[in-house]
Design an enzyme around this catalytic site. Structure first.
Site, PDB file in Angstrom:
ATOM      1  N   PRO A  27     -31.562 -30.676  -0.838  1.00  0.00           N
ATOM      2  CA  PRO A  27     -30.287 -30.170  -0.334  1.00  0.00           C
ATOM      3  C   PRO A  27     -30.364 -29.891   1.165  1.00  0.00           C
ATOM      4  O   PRO A  27     -31.302 -29.262   1.637  1.00  0.00           O
ATOM      5  CB  PRO A  27     -30.090 -28.877  -1.131  1.00  0.00           C
ATOM      6  CG  PRO A  27     -31.474 -28.451  -1.517  1.00  0.00           C
ATOM      7  CD  PRO A  27     -32.238 -29.722  -1.730  1.00  0.00           C
ATOM      8  N   MET A  28     -29.362 -30.388   1.899  1.00  0.00           N
ATOM      9  CA  MET A  28     -29.329 -30.200   3.351  1.00  0.00           C
ATOM     10  C   MET A  28     -27.896 -29.971   3.805  1.00  0.00           C
ATOM     11  O   MET A  28     -27.025 -30.819   3.563  1.00  0.00           O
ATOM     12  CB  MET A  28     -29.909 -31.430   4.064  1.00  0.00           C
ATOM     13  CG  MET A  28     -31.401 -31.621   3.845  1.00  0.00           C
ATOM     14  SD  MET A  28     -31.968 -33.216   4.465  1.00  0.00           S
ATOM     15  CE  MET A  28     -31.314 -34.309   3.184  1.00  0.00           C
ATOM     16  N   THR A  29     -27.650 -28.836   4.441  1.00  0.00           N
ATOM     17  CA  THR A  29     -26.318 -28.521   4.932  1.00  0.00           C
ATOM     18  C   THR A  29     -25.871 -29.557   5.961  1.00  0.00           C
ATOM     19  O   THR A  29     -26.597 -29.848   6.912  1.00  0.00           O
ATOM     20  CB  THR A  29     -26.309 -27.121   5.561  1.00  0.00           C
ATOM     21  OG1 THR A  29     -26.611 -26.154   4.550  1.00  0.00           O
ATOM     22  CG2 THR A  29     -24.949 -26.794   6.159  1.00  0.00           C
ATOM     23  N   GLN A 109     -25.815 -27.852  -5.495  1.00  0.00           N
ATOM     24  CA  GLN A 109     -26.586 -26.637  -5.224  1.00  0.00           C
ATOM     25  C   GLN A 109     -25.615 -25.486  -5.002  1.00  0.00           C
ATOM     26  O   GLN A 109     -24.880 -25.447  -4.011  1.00  0.00           O
ATOM     27  CB  GLN A 109     -27.480 -26.788  -4.004  1.00  0.00           C
ATOM     28  CG  GLN A 109     -28.433 -25.588  -3.858  1.00  0.00           C
ATOM     29  CD  GLN A 109     -29.167 -25.571  -2.542  1.00  0.00           C
ATOM     30  OE1 GLN A 109     -28.557 -25.580  -1.476  1.00  0.00           O
ATOM     31  NE2 GLN A 109     -30.481 -25.536  -2.600  1.00  0.00           N
ATOM     32  N   HIS A 190     -29.379 -22.079  -5.245  1.00  0.00           N
ATOM     33  CA  HIS A 190     -30.067 -21.746  -3.991  1.00  0.00           C
ATOM     34  C   HIS A 190     -30.460 -20.269  -4.040  1.00  0.00           C
ATOM     35  O   HIS A 190     -29.621 -19.386  -3.913  1.00  0.00           O
ATOM     36  CB  HIS A 190     -29.149 -22.010  -2.800  1.00  0.00           C
ATOM     37  CG  HIS A 190     -29.871 -22.148  -1.493  1.00  0.00           C
ATOM     38  ND1 HIS A 190     -31.111 -21.580  -1.257  1.00  0.00           N
ATOM     39  CD2 HIS A 190     -29.530 -22.779  -0.335  1.00  0.00           C
ATOM     40  CE1 HIS A 190     -31.494 -21.869  -0.015  1.00  0.00           C
ATOM     41  NE2 HIS A 190     -30.552 -22.600   0.560  1.00  0.00           N
ATOM     42  N   ALA A 192     -33.248 -19.135  -2.075  1.00  0.00           N
ATOM     43  CA  ALA A 192     -34.318 -19.193  -1.074  1.00  0.00           C
ATOM     44  C   ALA A 192     -33.780 -18.874   0.312  1.00  0.00           C
ATOM     45  O   ALA A 192     -32.590 -18.621   0.508  1.00  0.00           O
ATOM     46  CB  ALA A 192     -34.945 -20.589  -1.080  1.00  0.00           C
ATOM     47  N   HIS A 193     -34.688 -18.835   1.281  1.00  0.00           N
ATOM     48  CA  HIS A 193     -34.399 -18.877   2.720  1.00  0.00           C
ATOM     49  C   HIS A 193     -33.594 -17.703   3.257  1.00  0.00           C
ATOM     50  O   HIS A 193     -32.983 -17.789   4.316  1.00  0.00           O
ATOM     51  CB  HIS A 193     -33.693 -20.188   3.085  1.00  0.00           C
ATOM     52  CG  HIS A 193     -34.430 -21.396   2.618  1.00  0.00           C
ATOM     53  ND1 HIS A 193     -33.851 -22.636   2.555  1.00  0.00           N
ATOM     54  CD2 HIS A 193     -35.703 -21.567   2.179  1.00  0.00           C
ATOM     55  CE1 HIS A 193     -34.710 -23.524   2.100  1.00  0.00           C
ATOM     56  NE2 HIS A 193     -35.856 -22.884   1.862  1.00  0.00           N
ATOM     57  N   TYR A 195     -30.951 -16.158   1.718  1.00  0.00           N
ATOM     58  CA  TYR A 195     -29.581 -16.044   1.234  1.00  0.00           C
ATOM     59  C   TYR A 195     -29.527 -15.024   0.087  1.00  0.00           C
ATOM     60  O   TYR A 195     -30.508 -14.349  -0.199  1.00  0.00           O
ATOM     61  CB  TYR A 195     -29.055 -17.418   0.834  1.00  0.00           C
ATOM     62  CG  TYR A 195     -28.928 -18.364   2.010  1.00  0.00           C
ATOM     63  CD1 TYR A 195     -28.048 -18.089   3.057  1.00  0.00           C
ATOM     64  CD2 TYR A 195     -29.721 -19.512   2.105  1.00  0.00           C
ATOM     65  CE1 TYR A 195     -27.947 -18.941   4.151  1.00  0.00           C
ATOM     66  CE2 TYR A 195     -29.619 -20.369   3.201  1.00  0.00           C
ATOM     67  CZ  TYR A 195     -28.734 -20.068   4.215  1.00  0.00           C
ATOM     68  OH  TYR A 195     -28.645 -20.910   5.303  1.00  0.00           O
TER      69      TYR A 195
END
Length: 384
Positions: A27-29, A109, A190, A192-193, A195
């Site tokens: 997944p990539m924004t 996601q 999601h 992770a990171h 959020y």
């Protein structure tokens, strides 16, 4: 290399779906969905990867059906797709149909920005900032962020109430039901990171003393309840994938688990809730997770949970995410390292991010032993 890469092109069964290869589009924004609605350009973008042998596509982070889910965040995201409303669902149905027509599988996601959403922004600027304990992160913030943004976000807010927590969980469930209704093959979460779900996992942002905080199992409860609610909507046969990480955008050196035992305490409630596969997000796929062992985070995850795991981070490139965003990255064929760890049984799936972002045919090139395209910031401004 053509023969040695073949193990990554073996099928994998995940409940009711069969992946034709072990290569996954991470997944990539991308920010190409005005008003939250993915258009034909987004459908074409994902279809091209499916046509080129990717076993599973995990979409960019997609806003759940909750007012505080999406807004201008750590990097000023806008034009983020959502998974609610007739127009957005119609757009996603076209994406799903095109990917299926190309022989691929696709999971959305589900995403809630949580503390990384700037209050007062997005389609619902009046919505509160969703923070477990009203804390954004440690003092100082990440070196990857604008200092003015960090200063603004460090101002504390009110912790989420029980009713606010319940509302967010229900929002995840509604969006999962919508995803199933338009034909997605599974659900990715999601967590992770830095959020929302991740800030419940992390003791620096979760200081709660009620059932939503405390020890690793308590901090995992919110994520587990999200998984349970999603499972209740999609049924027993739809795979659920969950992405988690040690690092956060608020602190690249953060850790939600300092030992394998702590990691087990955190992941076990998620397994019990219904996670089928873990996406262990790291900046470098081969980096050892804990001292005293060369086992990666994906490796520990599989060993601890008994569930399939997915490795990610720097596949096909010479630099990690943070460095490449500043200076680009040159191709590096590190697939020999990938294969060594895959054949040890450390992970079952390989997520490829920036390499697939710039080159739809990356999987085919890997199989043929052909050179890869370099990554550059300019390519982020387009959908290839």
């Amino acid at each position: 290399m053509t023969e040695t890469i073949e193990p990554l092109f073996q099928p994998l069964q995940l409940l009711s779906v069969t992946l034709r290869s072990r290569i996954v589009m991470a997944p990539m924004t991308r920010c190409f969905s005005p008003g939250g609605v993915p258009g034909q350009n987004v459908a074409d973008y994902y279809r091209r990867r499916a046509e080129a042998g990717v076993g599973l596509i995990v979409t960019e982070g997609t806003g759940i059906d909750h007012p505080s889910a999406i807004g201008s965040g750590a990097h000023g995201e806008s034009n983020i797709p959502v998974l609610h409303g007739e127009a957005a669902l119609a757009g996603w149905r076209k994406v799903v149909d095109d990917v299926h027509a190309a022989g691929g599988l696709i999971f959305p996601q589900l995403w809630h920005m949580g503390v990384l959403r700037t209050p007062g922004t997005g389609p619902f600027p009046e919505a509160p900032s969703s923070r477990p304990s009203g804390i954004w992160g440690p003092q100082g913030g990440s070196r990857s962020m604008n200092p003015e943004y960090v200063e603004r976000m460090l101002a504390p807010t009110e912790p989420m109430t029980e009713s606010e927590i319940a509302d967010v969980i229900a929002g995840y469930a509604r969006s999962a039901a919508s995803a199933k209704s338009v034909g997605f093959d599974g659900i990715a979460i999601h967590a992770a990171h830095g959020y929302l779900i991740d800030t419940f996992f992390w003791d620096q942002t979760n200081r709660r003393t009620d059932r939503w905080g405390g020890d690793p199992a308590g901090r995992a409860r919110f994520g587990a309840e999200v998984v349970k609610a999603i499972r209740g909507e999609v049924g027993p046969d739809v795979p659920i994938m969950l992405r988690y990480s040690q690092w956060k955008q608020q602190d690249y050196d953060a850790r939600i688990a300092r030992t394998p035992r702590e990691l087990e305490e955190l992941l076990r409630p998620l397994v019990d809730a219904g996670v089928d596969v873990f996406d262990a997000s790291t900046r470098i796929f081969s980096q050892p997770a804990f001292e005293g062992s060369d086992l990666t985070l994906a490796g520990w995850t599989k060993q601890i949970t008994g569930k399939p795991s997915m490795a990610v981070g720097g596949v096909g490139l010479s630099r990690d995410l943070l460095t490449s965003l500043a200076a680009g990255a040159v191709p590096e064929n590190n697939l020999a390292q990938v294969l060594t760890r895959f054949e040890r049984g450390e992970f079952d799936l390989l997520a490829v991010g920036r390499s697939l972002l710039v080159d739809p045919e990356w999987a085919l090139k890997a199989r043929r032993g052909e050179p890869f395209k370099p990554f550059s910031l300019e390519q982020l401004r387009q959908l290839y």
